[in-house]
Design an enzyme around this catalytic site. Structure first.
Site, PDB file in Angstrom:
ATOM      1  N   GLY A 229      19.176  -5.740  17.800  1.00 24.84           N
ATOM      2  CA  GLY A 229      18.846  -4.888  16.668  1.00 24.84           C
ATOM      3  C   GLY A 229      20.051  -4.461  15.858  1.00 24.84           C
TER       4      GLY A 229
ATOM      5  CB  THR B   4      17.655 -10.863  19.614  1.00 25.30           C
ATOM      6  OG1 THR B   4      16.932 -10.121  18.648  1.00 25.30           O
ATOM      7  CG2 THR B   4      18.402 -11.982  18.954  1.00 25.30           C
TER       8      THR B   4
END
Length: 577
Positions: free
Chosen positions: A469, A386
Site C-alpha cells: 500500500g 501485493t
C-alpha cells in the site's frame, strides 16, 4: 505471523548496542543488523515472497529462459501459492533492464473501470466511498495482458512452458506457508459471502465443521486455476480477454449485480511507458509515472538530498523526523496530482525536479512536525496487498515486477470454475466530481503498486521493491537511504527497522486532508531517545506490528554475478545458481 512478531521482539534489543550512528546495529556484535547473509550467485538470481516460486524461477532460468520468462513463471506460481496478495484477477507493473539496448523499459498493466458504471450510479446508491469488496470495486485485470506483452518482447520459452510449473503445483498441491496462512484466515470471514469464493478458496475439514482457510503446512490444490492457466498457455492472451474465460466473467457479473463485462475485457490493453528517474547522491533511482505512486519515492529522496543524513545517523531523531516531513510533502502532491494520465496529466517533470524539491524542503522545520501539508502549485498539462519479485538472468537482463489483487484477496468475486479472484482496485477512486482521481467509466484508478530500479553510471545496480500500500514509496526511499546514506548491505537495508507515516491526504476515498500531523509508526528497534525527541517535536508515535511492507532485491555484484536479499518479515527467499 509468529516469525514476524519474533522479529519485532528481537529488534527491540537493537538500541542497546548501537556501535555507530550510521547503521541499525545487532544487539550482540554491534554490526549492522540482518537476519541472514546476502545471497550470492555467479549466474542468475531470483527473489520472491515464496520459496517455491523462487525455485520455479530458477528452474526456468536453468532451462534457458530469460529473466522475463522466469518472472512470469514465478508470478503465476505466486497467484496460486499466495492468493492473499496477487493473482491473475489483478494488475501488474514491471521495469525491465534490457542488456541488449542498455536501457530500462516500463510496463503499466493496470486495468480500467467498467464502461457501464458511472459516478451517478454510486450517488444513486448513496455511497460516499467505493466499497472494498463485492462487484462495485472490480476493474479489468491487467496481469495476463502484461505477461504476454513482456513475453512478446523479452521471452524465449513458450508461455505454455512458463505456466506449466504453476499448473503442476495447482493440480498436485503444495504446503501453505505460515504468513500466507495467517492472512488467508483473516480474509475468509470477510469474503465468504461473495459467490464462488468459499467454494474455491476454502477447505472442507469434514466432521460437520465449517469451511475455513487452509492452515500452515496443509496442502492446497486449485484445479480450477490449473485449467485456466493451461487454457491461457495453450490459446494465448485472447483466451483470457476474448474467449470463454471472458464470457464466464461476464455472465458471473451479470448474475451478481456487477458491471464488468465481456466488452470491458475485450477492449483492455496495457501500455509500455518510460520510467522516470532522479539522481540521489550519484545513484539514479527509477520509478514508473502515474497512475501509480512511484514518483512519490523520487520526491521524498529529492527533498532529503538537502540534508546530511549520514552524519545524523540511522535511527537518529533527525533521520526519522526529516524522512517523515518529506513524506508528508510528497504525499500531499500524490493526493492532488497522481491519477490516470488519460484523464489528468500532471507535470511529472516538475514534480521530480530538484528546483521543486528545494521549494518544498524550505517548508520543513527541524523543530516541529507539520500538522498539515498542502500540495505545491503544479499545473495540469494540456497534452494517473501485493507481491513483489525480481529476477536476473545470466545475460544481464533484470526484471522488477509487482502484482496485486489490491486489498488482501481482492474483491471476493470469484467466477465459477476459474480459480481466481477479481481485484478490488476500483476502491481507490474518489467519488467526487472534479477530483483528478474521480471515478469515470473506462478510467484507470490511482495505483499503489510500484516496482523500482536503481542504476549507477548508466549500468544496472539494484532491482528492488517494497510491497504494501502507501508503505511502498516510503519503503523505496528508505531502502535507498539505507544503501546510500547508511552504508548497509542489501539484506541489512531490508531488515533494518522501518518507518511508516500514516494519515496523509489520500488520493482515494473521500480524500480528507491531513490536519493533525497523522501517525508515525516505528518498527521496534529505534532508540527510545529518538522516540522521545520525536514526540517533543509534535509527532504522534505508535508501535505497530506488520504494516511495514515486504522487500525483495537483486544487486549486480561488482565482482561478477548477483547478490540477492529477501524480506525477513514474510515467507520469501532469494536464491541463485
Amino acid at each position: 505471523m509468529r516469525r514476524l512478531l519474533a522479529l519485532s521482539a528481537l529488534a527491540l534489543a537493537l538500541p542497546l548496542a548501537i556501535a555507530a550512528p550510521a547503521s541499525a546495529a545487532d544487539r550482540i556484535t554491534g554490526h549492522a543488523f540482518a537476519t541472514r547473509s546476502e545471497v550470492m550467485a555467479p549466474h542468475a538470481m531470483a527473489a520472491t515472497s515464496h520459496p517455491l516460486a523462487t525455485q520455479v524461477a530458477l528452474d526456468v532460468l536453468k532451462a534457458g529462459g530469460s529473466a522475463v520468462d522466469a518472472a512470469i513463471a514465478a508470478n503465476a506460481a505466486l497467484g496460486l501459492m499466495e492468493p492473499t496478495g496477487n493473482g491473475i484477477g489483478g494488475d501488474l507493473f514491471a521495469i525491465v533492464w534490457d542488456p541488449a539496448t542498455k536501457r530500462l523499459h516500463g510496463y503499466n498493466g493496470s486495468g480500467r473501470s467498467p464502461r457501464s458504471l458511472t459516478l451517478a450510479e454510486f450517488q444513486r446508491r448513496g455511497l460516499q466511498d467505493i466499497p472494498p469488496h463485492g462487484p462495485l470495486p472490480v476493474t479489468v485485470p491487467g496481469t495476463v495482458d502484461a505477461w504476454f506483452a513482456l513475453h512478446d518482447r523479452f521471452g524465449r520459452r513458450s508461455m505454455a512452458d512458463n505456466l506449466a510449473p504453476a499448473v503442476l503445483y495447482a493440480r498436485e498441491g503444495h504446503p501453505v506457508h505460515e504468513v500466507i496462512a495467517y492472512y488467508w484466515d483473516r480474509s475468509v470471514p470477510r469474503l465468504s459471502k461473495w459467490p464462488g469464493f468459499s467454494e474455491q478458496f476454502t477447505v472442507d475439514p469434514g466432521a460437520g465443521e465449517a469451511r475455513r482457510a487452509p492452515r500452515s503446512g496443509e496442502t492446497w490444490r486449485n484445479p480450477n486455476l490449473a485449467n485456466t492457466l493451461e487454457t491461457i498457455g495453450r490459446e494465448g492472451r485472447d483466451a483470457f480477454y476474448k474467449g470463454d474465460i471472458a464470457r464466464t466473467i461476464d455472465a458471473y457479473f451479470k448474475a451478481n449485480d456487477g458491471f464488468l463485462s465481456y466488452e470491458d475485457l475485450a477492449a483492455h490493453q496495457g501500455e509500455w511507458v518510460e520510467p522516470v528517474s532522479t539522481n540521489y547522491r550519484g545513484i539514479d533511482v527509477w520509478e514508473l509515472p502515474p497512475n501509480g505512486q512511484g514518483i512519490a519515492a523520487l520526491q521524498i529522496l529529492n527533498i532529503l538530498e538537502g540534508y546530511d543524513l549520514a552524519a545524523y545517523g540511522f535511527g537518529s531523531p533527525e533521520h526519522v523526523h526529516l524522512f517523515t516531513e518529506a513524506k508528508k510533502l510528497a504525499f500531499a502532491d500524490r493526493a492532488a496530482s497522481y491519477a490516470d494520465p488519460d484523464f489528468h496529466s500532471a507535470d511529472v517533470a516538475r514534480l521530480v525536479s530538484k528546483d521543486y524539491a528545494d521549494e518544498r524542503r524550505a517548508l520543513i522545520s527541524m523543530d516541529r512536525a507539520m500538522q498539515a501539508a498542502e500540495p505545491g502549485v503544479i499545473p495540469q498539462l494540456n497534452e494517473g496487498d501485493t507481491i513483489y519479485m525480481t529476477v536476473a538472468d545470466a545475460d544481464g537482463m533484470m526484471v522488477s515486477l509487482i502484482q496485486s489483487n489490491y486489498r488482501g484477496m481482492g474483491s471476493g468475486m470469484a467466477p465459477p470454475g476459474l480459480g481466481f479472484i477479481l481485484q478490488d482496485r476500483g476502491e481507490q477512486f474518489v467519488l467526487k466530481e472534479g477530483h483528478p482521481n474521480s471515478f469515470a467509466p473506462g478510467k484507470r484508478p490511482f495505483h499503489t503498486i510500484i516496482p523500482a530500479f536503481a542504476t549507477k553510471a548508466g549500468e544496472p545496480w539494484v532491482s528492488f521493491g517494497v510491497m504494501g500500500g502507501a508503505m511502498q514509496p516510503q519503503g523505496h526511499a528508505q531502502i535507498i537511504m539505507n544503501l546510500v546514506d547508511f552504508g548497509m548491505n542489501l539484506q541489512e537495508a531490508g531488515d533494518a527497522p522501518r518507518i511508516q507515516h500514516d494519515g496523509s491526504t489520500e488520493p482515494a476515498g473521500q480524500a480528507t486532508p491531513m490536519h493533525d500531523g497523522g501517525e508515525l509508526d516505528l518498527e521496534t528497534g529505534f532508540p527510545y531517545e529518538t522516540v522521545r525527541v520525536l514526540m517533543q517535536k509534535g509527532h504522534s508515535v505508535r508501535f505497530a506490528h506488520g504494516p511495514y511492507g515486504g522487500y525483495q532485491a537483486i544487486m549486480v555484484n561488482p565482482h561478477g554475478g548477483y547478490i540477492g536479499a529477501s524480506e525477513s518479515r514474510k515467507d520469501g527467499q532469494a536464491a541463485g545458481y
